[in-house]
Design a protein around this motif. Structure first.
Motif, PDB file in Angstrom:
ATOM      1  N   ARG A 105       0.815  -1.218   0.000  1.00 41.65           N
ATOM      2  CA  ARG A 105       0.000   0.000   0.000  1.00 41.65           C
ATOM      3  C   ARG A 105       0.848   1.269   0.000  1.00 41.65           C
ATOM      4  NH1 ARG A 105      -5.266  -0.814  -1.572  1.00 41.65           N
ATOM      5  NH2 ARG A 105      -6.023  -2.746  -0.689  1.00 41.65           N
ATOM      6  N   SER A 272     -11.742   9.955  -2.344  1.00 41.53           N
ATOM      7  CA  SER A 272     -11.775   8.511  -2.144  1.00 41.53           C
ATOM      8  C   SER A 272     -12.738   8.112  -1.036  1.00 41.53           C
ATOM      9  CB  SER A 272     -10.366   7.997  -1.811  1.00 41.53           C
ATOM     10  OG  SER A 272      -9.512   8.147  -2.919  1.00 41.53           O
ATOM     11  N   THR A 273     -12.906   8.980  -0.048  1.00 40.71           N
ATOM     12  CA  THR A 273     -13.826   8.692   1.051  1.00 40.71           C
ATOM     13  C   THR A 273     -15.280   8.786   0.610  1.00 40.71           C
ATOM     14  OG1 THR A 273     -12.206   9.542   2.631  1.00 40.71           O
ATOM     15  CG2 THR A 273     -14.479   9.345   3.408  1.00 40.71           C
ATOM     16  N   THR A 275     -16.518   8.435  -2.618  1.00 36.17           N
ATOM     17  CA  THR A 275     -16.729   7.981  -4.000  1.00 36.17           C
ATOM     18  C   THR A 275     -18.155   7.526  -4.263  1.00 36.17           C
ATOM     19  OG1 THR A 275     -15.909   5.802  -3.350  1.00 36.17           O
ATOM     20  CG2 THR A 275     -14.353   7.284  -4.434  1.00 36.17           C
ATOM     21  N   GLU A 304     -18.680  -0.498  -7.621  1.00 36.70           N
ATOM     22  CA  GLU A 304     -17.751   0.130  -6.685  1.00 36.70           C
ATOM     23  C   GLU A 304     -18.400   1.249  -5.869  1.00 36.70           C
ATOM     24  OE1 GLU A 304     -13.187   1.783  -6.687  1.00 36.70           O
ATOM     25  OE2 GLU A 304     -13.835   0.593  -8.414  1.00 36.70           O
ATOM     26  N   ASP A 352     -15.911  -4.067   0.084  1.00 38.42           N
ATOM     27  CA  ASP A 352     -15.450  -3.915   1.465  1.00 38.42           C
ATOM     28  C   ASP A 352     -16.445  -3.004   2.185  1.00 38.42           C
ATOM     29  OD1 ASP A 352     -14.086  -3.751   3.820  1.00 38.42           O
ATOM     30  OD2 ASP A 352     -12.327  -2.719   3.034  1.00 38.42           O
ATOM     31  N   ASP A 373     -12.439  -5.586  -7.663  1.00 36.66           N
ATOM     32  CA  ASP A 373     -11.791  -4.374  -8.170  1.00 36.66           C
ATOM     33  C   ASP A 373     -10.369  -4.609  -8.662  1.00 36.66           C
ATOM     34  OD1 ASP A 373     -11.904  -1.655  -8.845  1.00 36.66           O
ATOM     35  OD2 ASP A 373     -10.961  -1.035  -6.971  1.00 36.66           O
ATOM     36  N   HIS A 376      -7.040  -2.561  -9.382  1.00 32.97           N
ATOM     37  CA  HIS A 376      -6.927  -1.198  -8.865  1.00 32.97           C
ATOM     38  C   HIS A 376      -6.364  -1.148  -7.449  1.00 32.97           C
ATOM     39  CE1 HIS A 376      -9.826   0.947 -11.888  1.00 32.97           C
ATOM     40  NE2 HIS A 376      -8.747   0.448 -12.448  1.00 32.97           N
ATOM     41  N   SER A 377      -6.049   0.059  -7.024  1.00 35.80           N
ATOM     42  CA  SER A 377      -5.403   0.231  -5.721  1.00 35.80           C
ATOM     43  C   SER A 377      -6.328  -0.136  -4.566  1.00 35.80           C
ATOM     44  CB  SER A 377      -4.927   1.679  -5.555  1.00 35.80           C
ATOM     45  OG  SER A 377      -6.010   2.587  -5.661  1.00 35.80           O
ATOM     46  N   ASP A 378      -7.640  -0.064  -4.774  1.00 29.46           N
ATOM     47  CA  ASP A 378      -8.594  -0.445  -3.733  1.00 29.46           C
ATOM     48  C   ASP A 378      -8.870  -1.942  -3.697  1.00 29.46           C
ATOM     49  OD1 ASP A 378      -9.046   2.024  -2.596  1.00 29.46           O
ATOM     50  OD2 ASP A 378     -10.707   2.527  -3.933  1.00 29.46           O
ATOM     51  N   SER A 379      -8.324  -2.679  -4.640  1.00 26.18           N
ATOM     52  CA  SER A 379      -8.668  -4.093  -4.774  1.00 26.18           C
ATOM     53  C   SER A 379      -8.340  -4.889  -3.511  1.00 26.18           C
ATOM     54  CB  SER A 379      -7.916  -4.707  -5.960  1.00 26.18           C
ATOM     55  OG  SER A 379      -8.195  -6.090  -6.071  1.00 26.18           O
ATOM     56  N   THR A 380      -9.187  -5.864  -3.238  1.00 25.20           N
ATOM     57  CA  THR A 380      -8.932  -6.780  -2.126  1.00 25.20           C
ATOM     58  C   THR A 380      -8.099  -7.987  -2.553  1.00 25.20           C
ATOM     59  OG1 THR A 380     -11.103  -7.772  -2.573  1.00 25.20           O
ATOM     60  CG2 THR A 380     -10.973  -6.114  -0.817  1.00 25.20           C
TER      61      THR A 380
END
Length: 422
Positions: A105, A272-273, A275, A304, A352, A373, A376-380
């Motif tokens: 991260r 991002s908070t 979205t 998303e 999430d 996702d 992408h950077s948010d992916s789990t």
């Protein structure tokens, strides 16, 4: 007073066994298009003006107030080197945020990259399937990268003939190659339409539906793109085509080219908070539009957008519909409480959202879909199974099955194994 158990709280007696967590059908992953998608498919006269990849340095790049502003340098200039999509006046670099899986991260920053610097599963089918295996994913629906989430890149272009050919070329690549035989039914096609012309959009929906496609990307808030809202009649040809063919309208956060923010200098963390905000606004638009009365087979989904915000919006929409009918402007076209339209027509997607899952009874088990996702950077990824187990452990196994795969199978017309069959 007699009390009854709800579907999602029965699990107090039947806890989910982690070993039985179902294979995931992700309704929101992403593909990074290979460099040859358009050069291989556009007519010869457009190959020098259509989308193509150029390796060049970055001069500067900002992402503030929800606006992404990269500037490409000239060959020989100082600056980090990246691969750029070039199309008319657009210079769009590949960035680490496009494909962040596999990185810590703290290593994920807004920086330009090349194809060699990304995980191959971002753009290569065999490697994508391997990464899906690692992540307990059976099948995945993938949104675009260069065209943006609903094809805004082609909508904003000057040459409409080239734009239409660009949309069709992307769709041909999506159906015939990305979701072609090599994918073995595990990649689910999501196509684009020429948003500037609803009649052409309807024709493209039908062209792709004829080869088995059951999902099309659309803008969460079309007026942000300079297009008509859904409250008028302009989109009716497109909506009719979707309803007639069973094509789901899929709206991803950012598909209005305007991410929520609070000020021009707000850092990306603010956007991002929040979205989900555009999804919230969009869903109210649809619920109050009367379109679900006119097109009773229509289905829409929000990728998303998460789901925790949905119960209050439904509650508020029902109150407004009931108490403001005299002047609210919807009494003649919205004939039942908006929450009832939601139950029949709208699907929320999350990767999430523990809060949303705790309030699942106020949303509806049948209206919730799971996603990972990737990349992408948010992916789990590669822990989507573990995240799901942690957040859904209080739910009955049959409810988990529906959220993780069953609802997607029904919505997207997949076979019972969760595969797409054209």
């Amino acid at each position: 007073m007699e009390t009854t158990e709800t579907e999602s709280t029965r699990n107090a007696q039947t806890p989910l066994n982690p070993a039985d967590f179902p294979q995931i059908i992700s309704v929101d992953d992403h593909t990074v298009e290979p460099p040859n998608v358009w050069s291989d498919r556009l007519p010869k006269k457009f190959r020098d003006t259509g989308p193509r990849v150029v390796r060049a340095p970055l001069k500067e790049m900002t992402f503030l107030g929800g606006k992404f502003a990269p500037v490409m340098g000239n060959p020989g200039d100082d600056g980090p080197i990246g691969d750029w999509w070039v199309y008319e006046d657009l210079h769009r670099p590949l960035t680490r945020l496009d494909t962040a899986v596999g990185y810590d991260r703290d290593e994920i920053k807004l920086e330009v990259i090349t194809y060699e610097q990304m995980r191959p599963g971002s753009f290569s089918v065999p490697e994508r399937l391997a990464d899906m295996d690692v992540n307990h994913v059976q099948s995945a629906l993938c949104f675009p990268t260069f065209p943006r989430f609903c094809g805004q890149t082609f909508t904003e272009a000057k040459d409409r003939e080239l734009g239409l050919l660009g949309v069709r070329a992307y769709n041909d690549w999506m159906v015939e190659e990305w979701c072609g035989p090599e994918a073995r039914g595990r990649l689910i096609p999501l196509t684009l339409v020429p948003l500037w012309d609803p009649e052409l959009a309807a024709a493209e929906v039908r062209r792709n539906a004829a080869r088995g496609v059951r999902a099309v990307a659309f803008s969460e808030i079309p007026p942000h793109l300079g297009l008509p809202s859904i409250h008028g009649d302009e989109w009716d040809p497109f909506l009719a085509a979707c309803a007639e063919t069973g094509t789901v309208i899929a709206m991803h956060i950012g598909s209005s080219s305007k991410m929520p923010s609070t000020s021009p200098d707000a850092p990306p963390a603010v956007g991002s908070t929040i979205t989900f905000a555009n999804c919230c606004f969009s869903m109210v638009d649809w619920l109050m539009s009367g379109k679900f009365e006119r097109f009773p087979e229509l289905k829409i989904m929000y990728a998303e957008g998460q789901i925790g915000w949905i119960p209050y919006i439904l509650e508020r929409a029902d109150v407004v519909w009931e108490e403001n009918r005299g002047w609210g402007g919807v009494a003649d076209k919205v004939r039942k409480p908006p929450s009832e339209y939601f139950a029949d027509h709208v699907f929320g997607c999350f990767f999430d959202d523990a809060f949303g899952l705790k309030n699942l009874d106020s949303i509806g088990v049948a209206n919730v879909l799971y996603e990972t996702d990737y990349p992408h950077s948010d992916s789990t990824w590669p822990k989507s199974k573990e995240v799901g187990e942690a957040q859904m452990g209080h739910l009955a196994p049959d409810v988990v099955e529906r959220i993780v795969r069953g609802n997607a199978i029904d919505l997207l017309g997949l076979d019972r194994d969760g595969c797409w069959r054209p």
